[in-house]
Design a protein around this motif. Sequence first.
Motif, short mmCIF file in Angstrom:
data_model
loop_
_atom_site.label_atom_id
_atom_site.label_comp_id
_atom_site.label_asym_id
_atom_site.label_seq_id
_atom_site.Cartn_x
_atom_site.Cartn_y
_atom_site.Cartn_z
N ILE A 1 0.83 -1.20 0.00
CA ILE A 1 0.00 0.00 0.00
C ILE A 1 0.87 1.25 0.00
CG2 ILE A 1 -1.66 1.34 1.35
CD1 ILE A 1 -2.90 -1.29 2.27
N LYS A 2 1.91 1.25 0.84
CA LYS A 2 2.77 2.42 0.95
C LYS A 2 3.54 2.70 -0.35
CE LYS A 2 3.57 2.50 5.95
NZ LYS A 2 4.59 2.39 7.04
N SER A 3 3.71 1.66 -1.17
CA SER A 3 4.47 1.85 -2.41
C SER A 3 3.62 2.46 -3.53
CB SER A 3 5.04 0.51 -2.88
OG SER A 3 3.99 -0.36 -3.33
N LEU A 4 2.30 2.60 -3.31
CA LEU A 4 1.39 3.03 -4.37
C LEU A 4 1.07 4.52 -4.29
CD1 LEU A 4 -1.21 0.09 -4.24
CD2 LEU A 4 0.75 0.33 -5.79
N SER A 5 0.82 5.08 -5.45
CA SER A 5 0.23 6.42 -5.54
C SER A 5 -1.28 6.24 -5.73
CB SER A 5 0.81 7.19 -6.73
OG SER A 5 2.21 7.33 -6.60
N GLN A 6 -2.05 7.30 -5.46
CA GLN A 6 -3.50 7.19 -5.59
C GLN A 6 -3.88 6.78 -7.02
OE1 GLN A 6 -5.67 10.35 -3.74
NE2 GLN A 6 -7.49 10.04 -5.01
N GLY A 7 -4.77 5.75 -7.10
CA GLY A 7 -5.22 5.23 -8.37
C GLY A 7 -4.34 4.15 -8.96
N GLU A 8 -3.18 3.91 -8.36
CA GLU A 8 -2.22 2.94 -8.90
C GLU A 8 -2.59 1.52 -8.46
OE1 GLU A 8 2.67 2.43 -9.25
OE2 GLU A 8 1.77 3.90 -7.88
N ILE A 9 -2.23 0.55 -9.29
CA ILE A 9 -2.50 -0.87 -9.01
C ILE A 9 -1.21 -1.54 -8.59
CG2 ILE A 9 -3.23 -3.06 -10.02
CD1 ILE A 9 -5.01 -1.38 -11.90
N SER A 10 -1.29 -2.35 -7.55
CA SER A 10 -0.09 -3.00 -7.01
C SER A 10 0.36 -4.16 -7.87
CB SER A 10 -0.37 -3.51 -5.59
OG SER A 10 -1.18 -4.68 -5.64
N ARG A 11 1.56 -4.64 -7.59
CA ARG A 11 2.01 -5.90 -8.15
C ARG A 11 1.23 -7.03 -7.48
NH1 ARG A 11 5.25 -8.72 -4.65
NH2 ARG A 11 5.93 -7.59 -2.78
N ILE A 12 1.37 -8.23 -7.98
CA ILE A 12 0.77 -9.39 -7.32
C ILE A 12 1.66 -9.78 -6.13
CG2 ILE A 12 0.11 -11.82 -7.59
CD1 ILE A 12 -0.11 -11.21 -10.63
N PHE A 13 1.07 -9.95 -4.97
CA PHE A 13 1.85 -10.40 -3.81
C PHE A 13 1.05 -11.45 -3.04
CE2 PHE A 13 -0.59 -6.73 -2.49
CZ PHE A 13 -1.04 -7.02 -1.22
N GLN A 14 1.76 -12.26 -2.27
CA GLN A 14 1.15 -13.38 -1.58
C GLN A 14 0.99 -13.07 -0.10
OE1 GLN A 14 3.17 -17.10 -2.20
NE2 GLN A 14 1.40 -18.32 -1.64
N THR A 15 -0.19 -13.40 0.43
CA THR A 15 -0.47 -13.27 1.85
C THR A 15 -0.99 -14.60 2.36
OG1 THR A 15 -2.80 -12.63 1.60
CG2 THR A 15 -1.16 -10.87 1.43
N ASP A 16 -1.36 -14.65 3.63
CA ASP A 16 -1.93 -15.87 4.19
C ASP A 16 -3.25 -16.22 3.52
OD1 ASP A 16 0.19 -16.06 5.93
OD2 ASP A 16 -0.84 -15.07 7.60
N ASP A 17 -3.93 -15.23 2.95
CA ASP A 17 -5.23 -15.46 2.32
C ASP A 17 -5.12 -15.92 0.86
OD1 ASP A 17 -6.68 -14.71 4.60
OD2 ASP A 17 -6.49 -12.59 4.08
N GLY A 18 -3.97 -15.71 0.24
CA GLY A 18 -3.81 -16.09 -1.16
C GLY A 18 -3.02 -15.04 -1.92
N TYR A 19 -3.24 -14.96 -3.24
CA TYR A 19 -2.59 -13.96 -4.07
C TYR A 19 -3.48 -12.72 -4.13
CZ TYR A 19 0.66 -17.59 -5.46
OH TYR A 19 1.62 -18.58 -5.45
N GLU A 20 -2.87 -11.56 -3.89
CA GLU A 20 -3.65 -10.33 -3.74
C GLU A 20 -3.18 -9.26 -4.71
OE1 GLU A 20 -5.36 -7.48 -0.12
OE2 GLU A 20 -3.78 -8.94 0.28
N ILE A 21 -4.14 -8.50 -5.21
CA ILE A 21 -3.88 -7.31 -6.03
C ILE A 21 -4.66 -6.16 -5.41
CG2 ILE A 21 -3.99 -6.29 -8.34
CD1 ILE A 21 -4.32 -9.16 -9.44
N ILE A 22 -4.02 -5.00 -5.27
CA ILE A 22 -4.64 -3.86 -4.59
C ILE A 22 -4.65 -2.64 -5.50
CG2 ILE A 22 -4.20 -2.15 -2.77
CD1 ILE A 22 -3.31 -4.40 -0.97
N LYS A 23 -5.72 -1.86 -5.36
CA LYS A 23 -5.78 -0.54 -5.98
C LYS A 23 -5.98 0.49 -4.88
CE LYS A 23 -8.13 2.31 -9.45
NZ LYS A 23 -9.18 2.35 -10.50
N LEU A 24 -5.10 1.47 -4.83
CA LEU A 24 -5.20 2.52 -3.81
C LEU A 24 -6.13 3.62 -4.28
CD1 LEU A 24 -4.24 3.73 -1.11
CD2 LEU A 24 -2.34 4.79 -2.36
N LEU A 25 -7.21 3.84 -3.51
CA LEU A 25 -8.18 4.88 -3.86
C LEU A 25 -7.91 6.19 -3.14
CD1 LEU A 25 -11.46 2.74 -3.79
CD2 LEU A 25 -9.93 3.20 -5.72
#
Length: 478
Positions: free
Chosen positions: A396-420
Amino acid sequence: MRYPVILRLVVSLFLLAALVSTATAQQLGSQVGGQSSNQGLGDFSLGTAPSQSRPTQSLDKIVAVVNDSVVLKSELDAAVAQVKQRNNSPIGQAPPNVLRSQVLDQLIMRQLQIQQADRDGIKVSQQELQQGLGRIAQRNGMNLQQFSQAVAQSGMNMSDLREHVREEIKISKVRQSEVMGKVSISDQDVDRYLQNQSLRFSRDHEYHLRQIELALPTDAETTTVGVARDRLETLRQQIASGQTRFADVARSVSDGPHAADGGDMGWVSGDELPDSFESALAELKSGQTSDVFRGPNGMYLIKLEDERGSSPQQEDQDKVMVTEAHIRHIILKPTEIRSDAQTRDLAQQIRQRLVAGDDFANLAREYSDDKGTANQGGDVGWIPLNRVSPETQRNIKSLSQGEISRIFQTDDGYEIIKLLGERQRDETQEAKRNKVRDTLGRKRASEQGDLWLRKLRDEAYVDIRLPNYQPTPGSPGS
């Protein structure tokens, strides 16, 4: 590296007074605050001490029978020697039999707690034991290997030390099991506390205190209370006039758990003090002795040695600001029919579509395995960054507003984030309420712990065989 010749355990391997008294408030209270239940183990330290070797039981004398266990004279001798060494000043006017009686009471309480842990089936894993030893080593500026060498050079047996540490962890666990389940702080408790906060001391303050306690039952008759009050008042006047020292009186007459140390409670946080202590402290400056007052377990005198910490004005100025992020996310979880590799490939395809301009919300509704947010187009809402996983927080900290993250793995699975969006939220009041909840939890834990220890004593079979034992109110032998 040179090591001390002898290993000294400040909170004694034989559980001196501190471990069965204020440790109840500090350790149990710290558990309310979310700290490790084995925190007290960090109080062991290196230094000098008498030999801890124990004669064989066949040649030793029994000074107390505690249910189906015994306390040996050699254990008592070693513990008394520890108390004497921990005191920088002479023991003073306290007769030897009074000191030995007080220390024996603490050893008996140790036995009772270990027995209760055994009855409850409490076990200590090898990992917990290693962590406990690690904390001791770290406290002494060593790693485990260095610490083991220091123990060997001191002439002590490492297996004996491991057993004592195991017992301390068991005691901590049984306190948590028997006491913490009874500690509950409601929103109404917090509200009442805040309403009276202006009348209370700063909760960031710490106080170095000594106490003299004359124990009384909760249902003591007025006459009995009056006699105890008059006795303490006489002693207070003698202390004030310089006829005697507070520490010497504490060693001679106090029923409290710190009597052997001249009533020295050490540094105590304001959030651990009973209300009666706070009221008595309100009029004191460093070096002064309080008036006689009624406290949790009887009649008290306290002496304020010193204090430290921030002022209430500083507390009011401290703001707690939290960064929050508004995000959407898509989570893909491997299943029995979709392997981990296939799941990651699907995540890569989805991210490529997002980068190409496909709508994030639509793809979240179609593909996300997070059923709680998929129907909302993956909208998680505003979340505090300090309450998400470190990996999610970094992305999250690596993103600018509106930007989409790389794919990363968490305990829940593979996640993609968009910062609003991001914002700062003032969480001062919430933090203040959490601090109050912790404060009340510490106090209530201390009260429940005292009640539990008294119950253990009342229900135990204790046969004290120490010559010239001096029973005190509330002790196992009284």
